[in-house]
Design a protein around this motif. Structure first.
Motif, PDB file in Angstrom:
ATOM      1  N   SER A  19       0.799  -1.366   0.025  1.00 30.17           N
ATOM      2  CA  SER A  19       0.077  -0.112   0.128  1.00 30.17           C
ATOM      3  C   SER A  19       0.943   1.267  -0.003  1.00 30.17           C
ATOM      4  CB  SER A  19      -0.974   0.050   1.226  1.00 30.17           C
ATOM      5  OG  SER A  19      -0.302  -0.006   2.375  1.00 30.17           O
ATOM      6  N   LEU A  20       2.145   1.176   0.206  1.00 28.52           N
ATOM      7  CA  LEU A  20       2.857   2.303   0.299  1.00 28.52           C
ATOM      8  C   LEU A  20       4.227   2.318  -0.570  1.00 28.52           C
ATOM      9  CD1 LEU A  20       3.457   2.447   4.177  1.00 28.52           C
ATOM     10  CD2 LEU A  20       1.892   3.776   2.904  1.00 28.52           C
ATOM     11  N   ASP A  21       4.364   3.348  -1.414  1.00 24.75           N
ATOM     12  CA  ASP A  21       5.482   3.465  -2.006  1.00 24.75           C
ATOM     13  C   ASP A  21       6.875   3.687  -1.397  1.00 24.75           C
ATOM     14  OD1 ASP A  21       6.041   5.928  -1.296  1.00 24.75           O
ATOM     15  OD2 ASP A  21       5.033   7.052  -2.963  1.00 24.75           O
ATOM     16  N   ARG A  22       7.940   3.649  -2.097  1.00 27.07           N
ATOM     17  CA  ARG A  22       9.437   3.642  -1.178  1.00 27.07           C
ATOM     18  C   ARG A  22       9.504   4.629  -0.257  1.00 27.07           C
ATOM     19  NH1 ARG A  22      14.244   0.977  -2.305  1.00 27.07           N
ATOM     20  NH2 ARG A  22      16.219   2.321  -1.878  1.00 27.07           N
ATOM     21  N   LYS A  23       9.137   5.721  -0.748  1.00 31.99           N
ATOM     22  CA  LYS A  23       9.173   6.870   0.069  1.00 31.99           C
ATOM     23  C   LYS A  23       8.460   6.597   1.354  1.00 31.99           C
ATOM     24  CE  LYS A  23       9.490  11.995   0.104  1.00 31.99           C
ATOM     25  NZ  LYS A  23       8.952  13.374  -0.548  1.00 31.99           N
ATOM     26  N   ALA A  24       7.314   6.598   1.057  1.00 30.10           N
ATOM     27  CA  ALA A  24       6.070   6.677   2.273  1.00 30.10           C
ATOM     28  C   ALA A  24       6.500   5.385   3.270  1.00 30.10           C
ATOM     29  CB  ALA A  24       4.802   6.439   1.710  1.00 30.10           C
ATOM     30  N   LEU A  25       7.297   4.180   2.582  1.00 32.50           N
ATOM     31  CA  LEU A  25       7.528   3.009   3.467  1.00 32.50           C
ATOM     32  C   LEU A  25       9.080   3.584   4.296  1.00 32.50           C
ATOM     33  CD1 LEU A  25       6.739   0.092   3.943  1.00 32.50           C
ATOM     34  CD2 LEU A  25       8.436  -0.447   2.205  1.00 32.50           C
ATOM     35  N   GLY A  26       9.642   4.159   3.716  1.00 31.44           N
ATOM     36  CA  GLY A  26      10.849   4.763   4.272  1.00 31.44           C
ATOM     37  C   GLY A  26      10.471   5.634   5.730  1.00 31.44           C
ATOM     38  N   GLN A  27       9.397   6.582   5.171  1.00 29.36           N
ATOM     39  CA  GLN A  27       9.157   7.295   6.231  1.00 29.36           C
ATOM     40  C   GLN A  27       8.531   6.608   7.461  1.00 29.36           C
ATOM     41  OE1 GLN A  27       6.657  10.087   3.843  1.00 29.36           O
ATOM     42  NE2 GLN A  27       8.194  11.287   3.470  1.00 29.36           N
ATOM     43  N   LYS A  28       7.401   5.631   7.094  1.00 29.53           N
ATOM     44  CA  LYS A  28       7.055   4.744   8.102  1.00 29.53           C
ATOM     45  C   LYS A  28       7.959   3.911   8.900  1.00 29.53           C
ATOM     46  CE  LYS A  28       3.376   2.343   9.728  1.00 29.53           C
ATOM     47  NZ  LYS A  28       2.180   2.825  10.208  1.00 29.53           N
ATOM     48  N   ALA A  29       8.934   3.416   8.367  1.00 31.88           N
ATOM     49  CA  ALA A  29      10.150   2.754   9.055  1.00 31.88           C
ATOM     50  C   ALA A  29      10.849   3.784   9.898  1.00 31.88           C
ATOM     51  CB  ALA A  29      10.954   2.333   7.885  1.00 31.88           C
ATOM     52  N   ASP A  30      11.174   4.910   9.612  1.00 29.70           N
ATOM     53  CA  ASP A  30      11.845   6.054  10.531  1.00 29.70           C
ATOM     54  C   ASP A  30      10.910   6.311  11.708  1.00 29.70           C
ATOM     55  OD1 ASP A  30      14.080   6.263   8.682  1.00 29.70           O
ATOM     56  OD2 ASP A  30      13.202   8.133   7.856  1.00 29.70           O
TER      57      ASP A  30
END
Length: 261
Positions: free
Chosen positions: A68-79
């Motif tokens: 459901s998330l693109d790479r940028k959003a997934l990285g932000q989620k991880a952070d």
């Protein structure tokens, strides 16, 4: 030490190729009620079975999240998730996390959470010691409330320790390759292979250029002693790549000076 082989999150060499959420490995957690625990294990088999179910459910949630998330959003989620269990964000809430108790009457889950809290406070063993990276990542980045913050912190610590062990080994092999051939090509291949095996939420924490630059370095097959590209590319390309980011700059400088430690 910054050597350009990963972001601040843990990396290990225990990953295997393929999807990191579909068919996740539950080695060490799927023995069942009648299995015999491994020698020296402090985990009863019923707890292992419960953990296997938790990881299976977590894998399904991770798969939905990653899709459901693109790479940028997934990285932000991880952070955002990491900030809760590492750094100042964790220490600011330490008292609350230490008092956290799972919403369950299951004595095994309660005991595991208690053990995790003891471990992060410097007492006892890590309840997730020896789990694979796939399993640890599921725990670390699960935001469902299945695991307490201290359980996630304990999983993060185990993953970090495994990453450090892998880094030491890969650097040693890289130094040997450099001393024998003047090259770092096999080193770059191993680092890229490790990256390709990471779960999506961990890959998303690397810069977009990370894999393409490693691929270019591999194609160049650059000899740092003769300053010649023995593969594809011009010699000057190596400096554009290695000096274009802090990680790659430090990696190139330290290998060129043969001072990696």
């Amino acid at each position: 030490m910054t050597i350009g082989i990963g972001p601040s999150t843990p990396v290990t060499s225990q990953s295997t190729s393929g999807s990191r959420t579909q068919g996740v490995s539950t080695k060490g957690t799927e023995q069942g009620e009648n299995a015999t625990p491994t020698s020296g294990s402090s985990k009863p088999t019923s707890q292992l079975s419960t953990l296997a179910q938790q990881l299976s459910d977590s894998a399904l949630r991770a798969e939905e999240r990653d899709a459901s998330l693109d790479r940028k959003a997934l990285g932000q989620k991880a952070d955002a998730l990491l900030s809760q269990i590492t750094g100042q964000g964790y220490h600011n809430n330490r008292a609350r996390y230490d008092a956290e108790v799972p919403n369950t009457d299951d004595p095994e889950l309660l005991e595991r959470a208690k053990q995790a809290t003891s471990f992060v406070n410097g007492r006892g063993s890590n309840p997730f010691s020896g789990l694979s990276q796939d399993q640890l990542v599921l725990i670390i980045y699960d935001d469902s409330g299945t695991f307490t913050a201290n359980e996630q912190r304990a999983a993060w610590q185990e993953d970090y320790d495994q990453r450090q062990e892998w880094k030491q080994a890969v650097i040693a092999r890289g130094k040997l390759e450099y001393s024998q051939t003047g090259k770092m090509t096999d080193f770059f291949k191993e680092v890229l292979g490790n990256y390709n095996d990471l779960p999506p939420i961990m890959q998303a924490q690397y810069p977009d250029f990370y894999a393409p630059r490693l691929e270019h370095l591999i194609e160049m097959d650059f000899n740092f002693i003769t300053h010649r590209a023995e593969g594809k590319g011009a010699p000057e390309d190596i400096f554009d790549i290695l000096m274009s980011s802090e990680d790659f700059a430090n990696l190139g400088k330290r290998f060129a000076n043969s001072t990696i430690s």
